[in-house]
Structure formats: structure tokens, C-alpha cells
Design an enzyme around this catalytic site. Structure first.
Site, PDB file in Angstrom:
ATOM      1  N   GLY A 252       0.833  -1.209   0.000  1.00 24.75           N
ATOM      2  CA  GLY A 252       0.000   0.000   0.000  1.00 24.75           C
ATOM      3  C   GLY A 252       0.860   1.248   0.000  1.00 24.75           C
ATOM      4  O   GLY A 252       0.494   2.279   0.573  1.00 24.75           O
TER       5      GLY A 252
ATOM      6  N   GLY B 177      -0.453   4.702  -1.102  1.00 27.44           N
ATOM      7  CA  GLY B 177      -1.580   5.274  -0.360  1.00 27.44           C
ATOM      8  C   GLY B 177      -1.174   6.419   0.551  1.00 27.44           C
ATOM      9  O   GLY B 177      -0.019   6.832   0.593  1.00 27.44           O
ATOM     10  N   GLN B 178      -2.178   6.902   1.279  1.00 33.11           N
ATOM     11  CA  GLN B 178      -1.967   8.091   2.114  1.00 33.11           C
ATOM     12  C   GLN B 178      -0.907   7.835   3.188  1.00 33.11           C
ATOM     13  O   GLN B 178      -0.014   8.649   3.386  1.00 33.11           O
ATOM     14  CB  GLN B 178      -3.300   8.495   2.766  1.00 33.11           C
ATOM     15  CG  GLN B 178      -3.247   9.849   3.450  1.00 33.11           C
ATOM     16  CD  GLN B 178      -4.356  10.049   4.491  1.00 33.11           C
ATOM     17  OE1 GLN B 178      -5.043   9.103   4.865  1.00 33.11           O
ATOM     18  NE2 GLN B 178      -4.523  11.266   4.938  1.00 33.11           N
TER      19      GLN B 178
ATOM     20  N   ILE C 288      -0.728  -1.898  -5.811  1.00 28.32           N
ATOM     21  CA  ILE C 288      -1.312  -2.339  -7.091  1.00 28.32           C
ATOM     22  C   ILE C 288      -1.314  -1.198  -8.100  1.00 28.32           C
ATOM     23  O   ILE C 288      -1.622  -1.391  -9.259  1.00 28.32           O
ATOM     24  CB  ILE C 288      -2.744  -2.909  -6.946  1.00 28.32           C
ATOM     25  CG1 ILE C 288      -3.636  -1.950  -6.155  1.00 28.32           C
ATOM     26  CG2 ILE C 288      -2.737  -4.278  -6.327  1.00 28.32           C
ATOM     27  CD1 ILE C 288      -5.113  -2.316  -6.219  1.00 28.32           C
TER      28      ILE C 288
ATOM     29  N   ASP D  84       0.170  -7.349  -5.895  1.00 24.29           N
ATOM     30  CA  ASP D  84      -1.196  -7.454  -5.373  1.00 24.29           C
ATOM     31  C   ASP D  84      -1.174  -8.385  -4.154  1.00 24.29           C
ATOM     32  O   ASP D  84      -0.860  -9.569  -4.283  1.00 24.29           O
ATOM     33  CB  ASP D  84      -2.120  -8.015  -6.476  1.00 24.29           C
ATOM     34  CG  ASP D  84      -3.574  -8.054  -6.035  1.00 24.29           C
ATOM     35  OD1 ASP D  84      -3.849  -7.807  -4.839  1.00 24.29           O
ATOM     36  OD2 ASP D  84      -4.431  -8.345  -6.886  1.00 24.29           O
TER      37      ASP D  84
ATOM     38  N   TYR E  26     -16.513  -1.435   6.847  1.00 28.49           N
ATOM     39  CA  TYR E  26     -15.111  -1.176   7.188  1.00 28.49           C
ATOM     40  C   TYR E  26     -14.841  -1.489   8.654  1.00 28.49           C
ATOM     41  O   TYR E  26     -13.866  -2.175   8.988  1.00 28.49           O
ATOM     42  CB  TYR E  26     -14.818   0.294   6.882  1.00 28.49           C
ATOM     43  CG  TYR E  26     -13.429   0.768   7.197  1.00 28.49           C
ATOM     44  CD1 TYR E  26     -12.337   0.364   6.427  1.00 28.49           C
ATOM     45  CD2 TYR E  26     -13.202   1.648   8.247  1.00 28.49           C
ATOM     46  CE1 TYR E  26     -11.075   0.830   6.713  1.00 28.49           C
ATOM     47  CE2 TYR E  26     -11.941   2.129   8.530  1.00 28.49           C
ATOM     48  CZ  TYR E  26     -10.868   1.713   7.756  1.00 28.49           C
ATOM     49  OH  TYR E  26      -9.614   2.175   8.040  1.00 28.49           O
TER      50      TYR E  26
ATOM     51  N   LYS F  46     -12.389  -4.272  10.329  1.00 28.21           N
ATOM     52  CA  LYS F  46     -11.293  -3.934  11.241  1.00 28.21           C
ATOM     53  C   LYS F  46     -11.431  -4.686  12.565  1.00 28.21           C
ATOM     54  O   LYS F  46     -10.441  -5.158  13.126  1.00 28.21           O
ATOM     55  CB  LYS F  46     -11.221  -2.421  11.482  1.00 28.21           C
ATOM     56  CG  LYS F  46     -10.698  -1.625  10.274  1.00 28.21           C
ATOM     57  CD  LYS F  46      -9.276  -2.008   9.914  1.00 28.21           C
ATOM     58  CE  LYS F  46      -8.716  -1.193   8.753  1.00 28.21           C
ATOM     59  NZ  LYS F  46      -7.406  -1.676   8.293  1.00 28.21           N
TER      60      LYS F  46
HETATM   61  N1  SER Z   1      -9.985   7.435   8.221  1.00 34.93           N
HETATM   62  C1  SER Z   1     -10.694   6.212   8.029  1.00 34.93           C
HETATM   63  C2  SER Z   1     -11.954   6.414   7.291  1.00 34.93           C
HETATM   64  O1  SER Z   1     -12.523   7.472   7.408  1.00 34.93           O
HETATM   65  C3  SER Z   1     -11.001   5.581   9.352  1.00 34.93           C
HETATM   66  O2  SER Z   1     -10.031   4.672   9.683  1.00 34.93           O
HETATM   67  O3  SER Z   1     -12.394   5.524   6.652  1.00 34.93           O
END
Ligand code: SER
Length: 316
Positions: free
Chosen positions: A8, A11-12, A35, A52, A143, A147
Site C-alpha cells: 500500500g 496510499g496516504q 497495485i 497485489d 469497514y 477492522k
Molecule cells: N480514516 C478512516 C476512514 O474514514 C477511518 O479509519 O475511513
């Protein structure tokens, strides 16, 4: 010598974590993967490969070929996007984690894994203020469910197989180098870009939506500090609460106005409002402080200053 795999890396979090890890461990020691193509500083500072994490065969070859000793697995579908594609998000978030856990169980050379959890593990029945480390966790987002399940699995792999996985329940992360994507806390990043570009912002969360947030530099430091901590000091093998700082869109807008007096904000809450309403407003993080010395540098005013400066530079 450590050989570190970051999944990743475009990503951020990944795009900044890779840079910091390379400063500490050396460019060639940090293998950045994603990816999609990563930013230029990730690609030129050391090895970068398209990989991946769902492709377990390639993953195991990669890990053995490069003698990987640590993995940071950051790839995930965030909260807002996950609500649009529930089953795919579940599949991606869970199967990628299970691939990594199995790999760490089977390959002796892998000593440590980092996997991020989130404030999303909490839900509407969780105490909203000063949410404790141990409390009710009944998330009602895809999500959050992924988690929470992930937290249960990493603790299971630790207890059953001795796999050393470390984890933080990140608050909303704020940064300017790489924009977030599809999260509920993303308003706190977008607001800075729109403030600089347009002088105004329409928030998809309402003015009083207080959420815990953290500047990326603090988050990266916390992450590496946790990974470098002595295993015997760690009492949590699911995921650590980390508070950061709590504010709402109006408080952030007021802070931005101190630098851009003509800045204006208005509010058009969308489906992400319900997600924000189900999450804590503030977090209690004494266990992380006691176990591995969690600390912060950035409050709301410092964060606002650095973000505005960074966004101005980025936008040229
Ligand atoms: N920053 C994330 C989101 O907003 C939360 O873990 O999905």
C-alpha cells in the site's frame, strides 16, 4: 539487517511511511509495493514493485526472494467506499490480512507485522467521549466490521502461533502529500485543498461532527515507535487506542480562517454523516502511552499551519 515490505505504498499512509523507514533503515532495505504506481519520491528512493497482496503465490515468492523480515500491510478499502461495495470491501480487507498472517506464520524470517486498525471498530453503542481501550465494540459499517474482525484475528495469530502483529486504531489521518480516498475523515484533508484553491469548502459532515484526528507525521512516528518497542512491554495484541486531537468541521474552519480570513464553509452532509455519528468523538489512550511511550507533536493550530503551508507548496 532488516528488509521491510510495505504493502500500500502509493496510499496516504504508505507514501510517507516508506520515506521515513528508508531514512531509518536505508533505501534499498525498504521494498515499496502497491497495485498502482506510487509517487516519484517512493519510486526513486529505493525498490518499488507492483504487487497485489491478494496474489498469495507472488507474495510468498517476493517475501522469500527479498528476505523480508518485517511487513507493513496498509492496503484497505476505507469506510465510505466500503459502504458502496460491501462484499468486495470485506473480501479485500479480510483476505489481504489473512494472506499476510498466514505468510508470517509460515515464513520464519518474518519477525514482525504492522496492520492498521481504526476508530471504526467502535459503534453507536460505544461510549462516545474518552472511549476506553476496552469497551463495547459493535461497529455498523463494513469497514468497521472488517477492522474488528481483523483485530480478533491478529490476536488469535499471536496467541496461537506466536505471530508478532502490532496495530494502532488510527484516528482520522491528515496529510497533504497523498490525498486519502473514500474515508469519512477525509473532509479534514479536502478542506485544506479547497481552502487554498477556492477559499471555500462544502463539508460532507455537519458542523458539530467531532472526531479524533492526527497529523501524519505524528501517526508515522507512533507507528514506527510501536514497531520498535520491546515485545515484552506490549500488553495489547489486538490494537492500541490512539487519541490524537478531537475537533469538528467548524472548529477546523475557524482555525483556517485565522490564516485565510475570507475562507467560508458550508454543510451538505451525505451518507458519511451516519458513519461519523457512529464513531467516538474522543479517545482515551493511556495504555499506548504506558506501554510504548505514545506522544504527539501536533495540536490543531500546528496542524493547520503545516497543512496550509504543505498544500500551498503542493499546488504550486
Ligand atoms: N480514516 C478512516 C476512514 O474514514 C477511518 O479509519 O475511513
Amino acid at each position: 539487517m532488516e528488509n521491510i515490505l510495505v504493502i500500500g505504498a502509493a496510499g496516504q499512509i504508505g507514501s510517507e511511511l516508506v520515506i521515513e523507514l528508508r531514512k531509518r533503515f536505508g533505501g534499498p532495505q525498504v521494498f515499496a509495493t502497491d497495485i498502482k504506481q506510487a509517487s516519484e519520491d517512493v519510486v526513486i528512493g529505493g525498490p518499488f514493485e507492483i504487487l497485489d497482496v491478494l496474489d498469495s503465490n507472488r507474495l510468498i515468492h517476493f517475501v522469500i526472494r527479498h528476505k523480508i523480515t518485517q511487513i507493513y500491510h496498509l492496503a484497505a478499502v476505507l469506510s465510505g467506499n466500503a459502504e458502496k461495495i460491501p462484499l468486495q470491501a470485506w473480501e479485500i480487507n479480510m483476505r489481504s490480512l489473512m494472506n499476510i498472517l498466514e505468510l508470517a506464520k509460515e515464513v520464519d524470517a518474518i519477525k514482525k507485522v504492522f496492520w492498521p486498525s481504526s476508530i471504526a471498530v467502535f459503534g453507536p453503542s460505544t461510549p462516545r467521549f474518552n472511549t476506553p481501550q476496552y469497551t463495547i465494540t459493535e461497529p455498523n459499517t463494513v469497514y468497521g466490521i472488517s477492522k474488528l474482525a481483523g483485530e480478533r484475528w491478529i490476536e488469535y495469530y499471536y496467541n496461537r502461533y506466536g505471530v508478532d502483529v502490532r496495530s494502532i486504531r488510527y484516528p482520522g489521518l491528515i496529510s497533504y502529500k497523498t490525498e486519502a480516498g473514500g474515508g469519512t475523515t477525509d473532509y479534514a484533508v479536502e478542506i485544506f485543498f479547497d481552502a487554498v484553491r477556492e477559499g471555500k469548502y462544502t463539508s460532507f459532515l455537519s458542523e458539530g461532527s467531532k472526531l479524533p484526528m492526527m497529523f501524519m507525521e505524528d501517526a508515522i512516528k507512533a507507528t514506527i515507535d510501536l514497531m520498535e518497542a520491546d515485545e515484552e512491554n506490549l500488553s495489547i495484541h489486538s490494537s492500541y487506542n490512539v487519541a490524537g486531537i478531537s475537533f469538528d468541521p467548524q472548529e477546523l474552519a475557524d482555525e483556517i480562517k485565522k490564516h485565510i480570513p475570507e475562507f467560508e464553509i458550508d454543510y451538505k452532509p451525505d451518507f458519511r454523516q451516519a458513519i461519523a455519528d457512529s464513531w467516538p468523538a474522543s479517545i482515551e489512550d493511556s495504555v499506548a502511552k504506558a506501554d510504548w511511550g505514545l506522544n504527539y507533536k501536533y495540536g490543531l493550530s500546528e496542524l493547520t499551519e503545516v497543512m496550509l503551508e504543505g498544500v500551498r507548496k503542493k499546488l504550486g
